[in-house]
Design a protein around this motif. Structure first.
Motif, PDB file in Angstrom:
ATOM      1  N   GLU A  74     -87.690   4.189 -22.213  1.00 25.49           N
ATOM      2  CA  GLU A  74     -88.698   4.650 -23.328  1.00 25.49           C
ATOM      3  C   GLU A  74     -88.101   4.072 -24.487  1.00 25.49           C
ATOM      4  OE1 GLU A  74     -90.197   8.588 -21.188  1.00 25.49           O
ATOM      5  OE2 GLU A  74     -89.153   8.877 -22.947  1.00 25.49           O
ATOM      6  N   ALA A  75     -86.705   4.447 -24.674  1.00 21.82           N
ATOM      7  CA  ALA A  75     -86.073   3.999 -26.106  1.00 21.82           C
ATOM      8  C   ALA A  75     -86.308   2.452 -26.138  1.00 21.82           C
ATOM      9  CB  ALA A  75     -84.535   4.474 -25.819  1.00 21.82           C
ATOM     10  N   GLU A  76     -86.138   1.653 -25.232  1.00 23.21           N
ATOM     11  CA  GLU A  76     -86.129   0.266 -25.195  1.00 23.21           C
ATOM     12  C   GLU A  76     -87.703  -0.041 -25.573  1.00 23.21           C
ATOM     13  OE1 GLU A  76     -84.774  -1.041 -21.363  1.00 23.21           O
ATOM     14  OE2 GLU A  76     -82.727  -1.097 -21.833  1.00 23.21           O
ATOM     15  N   TYR A  77     -88.504   0.465 -25.034  1.00 26.88           N
ATOM     16  CA  TYR A  77     -89.838   0.098 -25.360  1.00 26.88           C
ATOM     17  C   TYR A  77     -90.283   0.253 -26.566  1.00 26.88           C
ATOM     18  CZ  TYR A  77     -95.093   0.913 -25.482  1.00 26.88           C
ATOM     19  OH  TYR A  77     -96.388   0.906 -25.905  1.00 26.88           O
ATOM     20  N   PHE A  78     -89.764   1.629 -27.290  1.00 24.37           N
ATOM     21  CA  PHE A  78     -90.369   2.006 -28.664  1.00 24.37           C
ATOM     22  C   PHE A  78     -89.422   0.979 -29.643  1.00 24.37           C
ATOM     23  CE2 PHE A  78     -92.148   5.957 -26.845  1.00 24.37           C
ATOM     24  CZ  PHE A  78     -93.424   5.365 -27.047  1.00 24.37           C
ATOM     25  N   ALA A  79     -88.211   0.604 -29.042  1.00 25.37           N
ATOM     26  CA  ALA A  79     -87.308  -0.139 -30.003  1.00 25.37           C
ATOM     27  C   ALA A  79     -87.914  -1.538 -30.369  1.00 25.37           C
ATOM     28  CB  ALA A  79     -85.729  -0.156 -29.497  1.00 25.37           C
ATOM     29  N   GLN A  80     -88.444  -1.876 -29.156  1.00 23.93           N
ATOM     30  CA  GLN A  80     -88.670  -3.265 -29.246  1.00 23.93           C
ATOM     31  C   GLN A  80     -90.001  -3.629 -30.012  1.00 23.93           C
ATOM     32  OE1 GLN A  80     -89.141  -4.191 -24.881  1.00 23.93           O
ATOM     33  NE2 GLN A  80     -86.799  -4.917 -24.756  1.00 23.93           N
ATOM     34  N   LEU A  81     -90.788  -2.429 -30.110  1.00 25.67           N
ATOM     35  CA  LEU A  81     -91.996  -2.388 -30.840  1.00 25.67           C
ATOM     36  C   LEU A  81     -91.898  -2.089 -32.246  1.00 25.67           C
ATOM     37  CD1 LEU A  81     -94.267  -0.934 -27.999  1.00 25.67           C
ATOM     38  CD2 LEU A  81     -94.076  -3.339 -28.871  1.00 25.67           C
ATOM     39  N   GLY A  82     -90.601  -1.838 -32.709  1.00 28.34           N
ATOM     40  CA  GLY A  82     -90.234  -1.659 -34.071  1.00 28.34           C
ATOM     41  C   GLY A  82     -89.707  -0.195 -34.536  1.00 28.34           C
ATOM     42  N   VAL A  83     -89.781   0.748 -33.661  1.00 25.77           N
ATOM     43  CA  VAL A  83     -89.292   2.157 -33.985  1.00 25.77           C
ATOM     44  C   VAL A  83     -87.850   2.125 -34.071  1.00 25.77           C
ATOM     45  CG1 VAL A  83     -89.395   4.625 -33.352  1.00 25.77           C
ATOM     46  CG2 VAL A  83     -91.374   3.163 -32.891  1.00 25.77           C
ATOM     47  N   GLU A  84     -87.431   2.628 -35.253  1.00 23.24           N
ATOM     48  CA  GLU A  84     -86.035   2.453 -35.604  1.00 23.24           C
ATOM     49  C   GLU A  84     -85.313   3.752 -35.366  1.00 23.24           C
ATOM     50  OE1 GLU A  84     -85.433   0.749 -39.520  1.00 23.24           O
ATOM     51  OE2 GLU A  84     -86.474  -1.002 -39.068  1.00 23.24           O
ATOM     52  N   ASP A  85     -85.939   4.749 -35.473  1.00 23.98           N
ATOM     53  CA  ASP A  85     -85.221   6.138 -35.336  1.00 23.98           C
ATOM     54  C   ASP A  85     -85.523   6.809 -34.195  1.00 23.98           C
ATOM     55  OD1 ASP A  85     -84.036   8.590 -35.653  1.00 23.98           O
ATOM     56  OD2 ASP A  85     -84.457   8.747 -37.800  1.00 23.98           O
ATOM     57  N   LEU A  86     -84.716   6.391 -33.034  1.00 23.26           N
ATOM     58  CA  LEU A  86     -84.974   7.279 -31.771  1.00 23.26           C
ATOM     59  C   LEU A  86     -83.846   8.103 -31.239  1.00 23.26           C
ATOM     60  CD1 LEU A  86     -86.104   3.894 -30.369  1.00 23.26           C
ATOM     61  CD2 LEU A  86     -87.604   5.870 -30.523  1.00 23.26           C
ATOM     62  N   LEU A  87     -84.115   9.143 -30.797  1.00 28.56           N
ATOM     63  CA  LEU A  87     -83.275  10.075 -30.272  1.00 28.56           C
ATOM     64  C   LEU A  87     -83.228  10.446 -28.758  1.00 28.56           C
ATOM     65  CD1 LEU A  87     -80.918  12.554 -30.798  1.00 28.56           C
ATOM     66  CD2 LEU A  87     -82.897  14.068 -31.076  1.00 28.56           C
ATOM     67  N   LEU A  88     -82.281  10.134 -27.922  1.00 25.77           N
ATOM     68  CA  LEU A  88     -82.506  10.171 -26.694  1.00 25.77           C
ATOM     69  C   LEU A  88     -81.591  11.433 -26.182  1.00 25.77           C
ATOM     70  CD1 LEU A  88     -82.545   8.857 -23.951  1.00 25.77           C
ATOM     71  CD2 LEU A  88     -80.289   7.840 -24.177  1.00 25.77           C
ATOM     72  N   VAL A  89     -82.568  12.378 -25.722  1.00 24.13           N
ATOM     73  CA  VAL A  89     -82.110  13.745 -25.316  1.00 24.13           C
ATOM     74  C   VAL A  89     -81.594  13.961 -24.014  1.00 24.13           C
ATOM     75  CG1 VAL A  89     -83.814  14.510 -27.194  1.00 24.13           C
ATOM     76  CG2 VAL A  89     -84.701  14.427 -24.991  1.00 24.13           C
ATOM     77  N   HIS A  90     -81.953  13.043 -23.118  1.00 21.90           N
ATOM     78  CA  HIS A  90     -81.398  13.140 -21.528  1.00 21.90           C
ATOM     79  C   HIS A  90     -80.349  11.999 -21.172  1.00 21.90           C
ATOM     80  CE1 HIS A  90     -83.901  16.635 -20.966  1.00 21.90           C
ATOM     81  NE2 HIS A  90     -85.094  15.911 -21.544  1.00 21.90           N
ATOM     82  N   PRO A  91     -79.122  12.125 -21.753  1.00 19.61           N
ATOM     83  CA  PRO A  91     -78.189  10.951 -21.434  1.00 19.61           C
ATOM     84  C   PRO A  91     -78.245  10.545 -19.938  1.00 19.61           C
ATOM     85  CG  PRO A  91     -77.163  12.791 -22.506  1.00 19.61           C
ATOM     86  CD  PRO A  91     -78.540  12.985 -22.325  1.00 19.61           C
ATOM     87  N   PRO A  92     -78.131   9.496 -19.669  1.00 16.47           N
ATOM     88  CA  PRO A  92     -78.106   8.941 -18.284  1.00 16.47           C
ATOM     89  C   PRO A  92     -76.827   9.378 -17.596  1.00 16.47           C
ATOM     90  CG  PRO A  92     -77.795   7.000 -19.677  1.00 16.47           C
ATOM     91  CD  PRO A  92     -78.384   8.070 -20.680  1.00 16.47           C
ATOM     92  N   VAL A  93     -76.654   9.841 -16.444  1.00 13.14           N
ATOM     93  CA  VAL A  93     -75.537  10.286 -15.791  1.00 13.14           C
ATOM     94  C   VAL A  93     -75.512   9.874 -14.507  1.00 13.14           C
ATOM     95  CG1 VAL A  93     -74.313  12.402 -14.852  1.00 13.14           C
ATOM     96  CG2 VAL A  93     -75.424  12.644 -16.884  1.00 13.14           C
ATOM     97  N   GLY A  94     -74.612   8.938 -14.130  1.00 16.45           N
ATOM     98  CA  GLY A  94     -74.011   8.222 -12.990  1.00 16.45           C
ATOM     99  C   GLY A  94     -74.741   6.860 -12.971  1.00 16.45           C
ATOM    100  N   VAL A  95     -74.211   6.053 -11.728  1.00 18.42           N
ATOM    101  CA  VAL A  95     -74.437   4.735 -12.028  1.00 18.42           C
ATOM    102  C   VAL A  95     -75.868   4.477 -11.719  1.00 18.42           C
ATOM    103  CG1 VAL A  95     -74.001   2.764 -10.539  1.00 18.42           C
ATOM    104  CG2 VAL A  95     -72.239   4.268 -10.843  1.00 18.42           C
ATOM    105  N   ARG A  96     -76.522   5.011 -10.860  1.00 17.77           N
ATOM    106  CA  ARG A  96     -77.970   4.916 -10.692  1.00 17.77           C
ATOM    107  C   ARG A  96     -78.799   4.943 -11.984  1.00 17.77           C
ATOM    108  NH1 ARG A  96     -82.257   8.344  -7.288  1.00 17.77           N
ATOM    109  NH2 ARG A  96     -83.910   6.850  -7.124  1.00 17.77           N
ATOM    110  N   LYS A  97     -78.599   5.935 -12.946  1.00 18.74           N
ATOM    111  CA  LYS A  97     -79.129   6.179 -14.002  1.00 18.74           C
ATOM    112  C   LYS A  97     -79.050   5.146 -15.036  1.00 18.74           C
ATOM    113  CE  LYS A  97     -81.749   9.920 -13.280  1.00 18.74           C
ATOM    114  NZ  LYS A  97     -83.205   9.982 -13.337  1.00 18.74           N
ATOM    115  N   THR A  98     -77.714   4.603 -14.878  1.00 15.53           N
ATOM    116  CA  THR A  98     -77.189   3.748 -16.062  1.00 15.53           C
ATOM    117  C   THR A  98     -77.567   2.408 -15.636  1.00 15.53           C
ATOM    118  OG1 THR A  98     -75.163   3.622 -15.054  1.00 15.53           O
ATOM    119  CG2 THR A  98     -75.391   5.012 -17.147  1.00 15.53           C
TER     120      THR A  98
END
Length: 98
Positions: A74-98
């Motif tokens: 979601e962060a990548e999608y909105f960032a690629q479309l020009g949204v500059e201020d994004l807050l990631l509230v569920h940081p990825p944990v573990g190899v599978r998520k990253t």
């Protein structure tokens, strides 16, 4: 939106779709921004709800500070479309998520 109008709008489609009542959407955006402004808070709507650049732009134009996202995708999608201020509230944990 009245159910008969909703069914008429959806008739040409064979897959599920979301129909948005623009009047209700605009009123909800204004109401949430007014609540945040009244509380002296910076509004960061959760984009997971709509996952839509058009809705996000309307929220930002109404005064939202930025967007909240739940995933890197979601962060990548909105960032690629020009949204500059994004807050990631569920940081990825573990190899599978990253």
């Amino acid at each position: 939106m009245h159910s008969d109008l909703l069914l008429t709008c959806a008739a040409p489609y064979t897959t599920p779709l979301a129909l948005v009542d623009e009047t209700v959407l605009a009123a909800n955006i204004r109401a949430m921004q007014a609540l945040a402004n009244g509380a002296g808070a910076a509004l960061r709507p959760h984009a997971k709800t709509h996952k839509s650049l058009r809705v996000a732009q309307r929220q930002l134009q109404a005064g939202a500070r930025g967007l909240t996202v739940a995933t890197l995708r979601e962060a990548e999608y909105f960032a690629q479309l020009g949204v500059e201020d994004l807050l990631l509230v569920h940081p990825p944990v573990g190899v599978r998520k990253t």
